[in-house]
Write a protein that holds these residues in place. Structure first.
Motif, mmCIF file in Angstrom:
data_model
loop_
_atom_site.group_PDB
_atom_site.id
_atom_site.type_symbol
_atom_site.label_atom_id
_atom_site.label_comp_id
_atom_site.label_asym_id
_atom_site.label_seq_id
_atom_site.Cartn_x
_atom_site.Cartn_y
_atom_site.Cartn_z
ATOM 1 N N ALA A 290 0.829 -1.207 0.000
ATOM 2 C CA ALA A 290 0.000 0.000 0.000
ATOM 3 C C ALA A 290 0.861 1.254 0.000
ATOM 4 O O ALA A 290 0.552 2.242 -0.688
ATOM 5 N N LEU A 291 1.965 1.213 0.749
ATOM 6 C CA LEU A 291 2.853 2.365 0.803
ATOM 7 C C LEU A 291 3.489 2.633 -0.556
ATOM 8 O O LEU A 291 3.543 3.781 -1.023
ATOM 9 N N VAL A 292 3.963 1.580 -1.216
ATOM 10 C CA VAL A 292 4.574 1.746 -2.535
ATOM 11 C C VAL A 292 3.544 2.253 -3.546
ATOM 12 O O VAL A 292 3.833 3.139 -4.368
ATOM 13 N N GLU A 293 2.336 1.723 -3.490
ATOM 14 C CA GLU A 293 1.278 2.177 -4.407
ATOM 15 C C GLU A 293 0.946 3.647 -4.179
ATOM 16 O O GLU A 293 0.748 4.405 -5.145
ATOM 17 N N ASP A 294 0.866 4.069 -2.913
ATOM 18 C CA ASP A 294 0.580 5.479 -2.624
ATOM 19 C C ASP A 294 1.717 6.380 -3.092
ATOM 20 O O ASP A 294 1.476 7.483 -3.588
ATOM 21 N N LEU A 295 2.957 5.937 -2.924
ATOM 22 C CA LEU A 295 4.100 6.725 -3.397
ATOM 23 C C LEU A 295 4.062 6.881 -4.916
ATOM 24 O O LEU A 295 4.303 7.966 -5.446
ATOM 25 N N MET A 296 3.764 5.810 -5.617
ATOM 26 C CA MET A 296 3.677 5.870 -7.077
ATOM 27 C C MET A 296 2.511 6.747 -7.510
ATOM 28 O O MET A 296 2.625 7.532 -8.460
ATOM 29 N N VAL B 25 -4.066 0.702 12.056
ATOM 30 C CA VAL B 25 -5.218 0.568 11.154
ATOM 31 C C VAL B 25 -4.790 0.499 9.694
ATOM 32 O O VAL B 25 -5.633 0.474 8.796
ATOM 33 N N GLY B 26 -3.494 0.498 9.437
ATOM 34 C CA GLY B 26 -3.008 0.335 8.068
ATOM 35 C C GLY B 26 -2.815 1.614 7.287
ATOM 36 O O GLY B 26 -2.716 1.581 6.064
ATOM 37 N N GLY B 27 -2.718 2.751 7.967
ATOM 38 C CA GLY B 27 -2.523 4.019 7.258
ATOM 39 C C GLY B 27 -1.084 4.183 6.785
ATOM 40 O O GLY B 27 -0.141 3.751 7.456
ATOM 41 N N THR B 28 -0.918 4.810 5.635
ATOM 42 C CA THR B 28 0.426 5.050 5.096
ATOM 43 C C THR B 28 0.925 6.457 5.376
ATOM 44 O O THR B 28 2.101 6.746 5.162
ATOM 45 N N GLY B 29 0.047 7.364 5.820
ATOM 46 C CA GLY B 29 0.452 8.745 6.046
ATOM 47 C C GLY B 29 0.463 9.585 4.786
ATOM 48 O O GLY B 29 0.932 10.723 4.801
ATOM 49 N N LEU B 30 -0.047 9.028 3.679
ATOM 50 C CA LEU B 30 -0.031 9.756 2.402
ATOM 51 C C LEU B 30 -1.430 10.048 1.874
ATOM 52 O O LEU B 30 -1.574 10.712 0.844
ATOM 53 N N GLY B 31 -2.469 9.564 2.550
ATOM 54 C CA GLY B 31 -3.826 9.703 2.018
ATOM 55 C C GLY B 31 -4.246 11.129 1.778
ATOM 56 O O GLY B 31 -4.701 11.484 0.680
ATOM 57 N N LEU B 32 -4.094 12.005 2.777
ATOM 58 C CA LEU B 32 -4.523 13.394 2.608
ATOM 59 C C LEU B 32 -3.561 14.181 1.732
ATOM 60 O O LEU B 32 -3.972 15.156 1.091
ATOM 61 N N ALA B 33 -2.296 13.779 1.671
ATOM 62 C CA ALA B 33 -1.363 14.422 0.733
ATOM 63 C C ALA B 33 -1.808 14.152 -0.700
ATOM 64 O O ALA B 33 -1.770 15.040 -1.564
#
Length: 402
Positions: free
Chosen positions: A222-228, A352-360
């Motif tokens: 999920a983190l890699v997908e959000d970064l991409m 809860v599985g948050g990546t910290g990139l959702g609101l960004a």
């Protein structure tokens, strides 16, 4: 050489005047003397062409030409003569103030590094930090014009430094976020491998280790997908998508999918009968809405639904408000929520599985679509995130930038 024409009218008048003196005064020599002096004075009078000739170039003339040349330039420029600023273009006056003209250069710049540069003979350059603000960075160049005049060029490097600092922070944060799940995966995998070599480990423990590896792997994915995703959105932020679709239809589709997955009691849609045609990227707007609803489900109260409210504003904008009834967010955190990897509660976010990139990601999608994002929250009451997008279509103005 140009010959000077004879002043015939003046000579005739002098001759007549001399004869009149001779006749009336009866003195030949007096009349001759007057005639001679008068005629000589005509030849000593400056020529009209000499009086009207343009003056030779001088310092004032050169300063005017230099002012005309520097005034429209985008970079700040100063011209110093005798230690005093005699010229500052519009960009320099905007940065340092209009009062610097005719002021001592040391007093105008008021920075030790800049003053040392002014004292340097033969010109030079220096990086001056804090010239116009505590975090400002300027590249200052000293360029001699002649023996008495010097030009100063100011180049603002603050934005470049901020971008470089942001990239450094991003890499550091991303590395930390990637390292944490990788460490868990490697640790549990090594333990399982050692167990196969003779160490005893029960089936329940083995299952728990495998589940942890799977959970951390999904978190890493999920983190890699959000970064991409964030990288793609940033690369396209100056391109307004050409597609036009109805925001209401998309919200109904998302709400239906959430209800099927989490139950109808977890999502509520307050729809509007008015059409909401917006110009945008369907995939990105869908991602925006799902990120907001996902945050509401993760951090909101489990016994209260997440609400999606749609409306059409008088300002020809479509408004979408996603509200949860969770514990809320303290006011000091609100300005930082759209920063990458910013968390108000890191432990709970990771749990809860948050990546910290959702609101960004939400912020960058809204910016690409020329919209507006607003976050409001009160402790004990919940959080409401508002997104406004410009309407399109026959009954709404096309807001595609010129």
């Amino acid at each position: 050489m140009q010959h000077r024409p004879l002043p015939l009218p003046g000579l005739m008048l002098a001759f007549v005047g001399g004869i009149a003196i001779m006749v009336l005064a009866g003195d030949f020599w007096l009349g001759l003397a007057v005639l001679t002096i008068w005629a000589a004075s005509l030849f000593l009078t400056p020529r009209e062409s000499d009086a009207q000739a343009p003056p030779p170039p001088n310092a004032l003339f050169q300063t005017d030409r230099l002012r005309d040349f520097l005034e429209p330039l985008g970079l700040p420029y100063l011209v110093i003569e005798g230690g005093r600023i005699i010229l500052a273009n519009a960009a320099a006056r905007e940065v340092l103030g209009a009062h610097i003209v005719q002021q001592d250069a040391r007093v105008a710049l008021r920075h030790p590094e800049a003053v040392r540069l002014l004292d340097r003979e033969g010109g030079g350059q220096a990086i001056v930090r804090g010239l116009t603000g505590s975090r400002s960075i300027w590249h200052v160049s000293l360029l001699p014009i002649d023996a008495t005049s010097t030009m100063v060029e100011l180049v603002n490097r603050t934005a470049e430094a901020d971008i470089s600092r942001a990239h450094t922070d991003f890499v550091a944060n991303a590395s930390h976020e990637l390292r944490t799940p990788l460490a868990s995966i490697i640790g549990y995998a090594e333990t399982l491998i050692e167990a196969e070599g003779g160490a005893r480990i029960g089936p329940e423990t083995s299952l728990r280790f495998h589940r942890t590896i799977l959970r951390e792997s999904k978190r890493l994915q999920a983190l890699v997908e959000d970064l991409m995703s964030l990288s793609r959105i940033e690369a396209e932020k100056h391109e307004l998508p050409p597609a036009i679709f109805d925001l209401g239809d998309m919200a109904r589709t998302v709400a239906s999918g959430i209800a099927a997955l989490h139950g109808e009691h977890r999502i509520r849609l307050e729809d509007t009968d008015a059409p909401l045609p917006v110009r945008g990227d369907r995939q990105q707007v869908d991602q925006l809405l799902r990120n907001l609803v996902d945050n509401g489900l993760k951090y909101g109260a489990e016994d209260a639904p997440v609400t999606i409210a749609l409306s059409r504003l008088d300002s020809d904008q479509a408004e979408m408000v996603v509200t949860d009834r969770g514990p809320g967010i303290a006011a000091e955190h609100l300005p930082h929520l759209t920063r990458r990897f910013y968390r108000t509660d890191p432990g709970r976010s990771r749990a809860v599985g948050g990546t910290g990139l959702g609101l960004a990601i939400v912020k960058h999608i809204v910016e690409r679509h020329r919209g507006r994002l607003d976050i409001r929250s009160r402790l004990g009451e919940g959080t409401a995130i508002t997104v406004r997008l410009p309407l399109q279509g026959d009954d709404a103005p096309d807001r595609h930038p010129a």
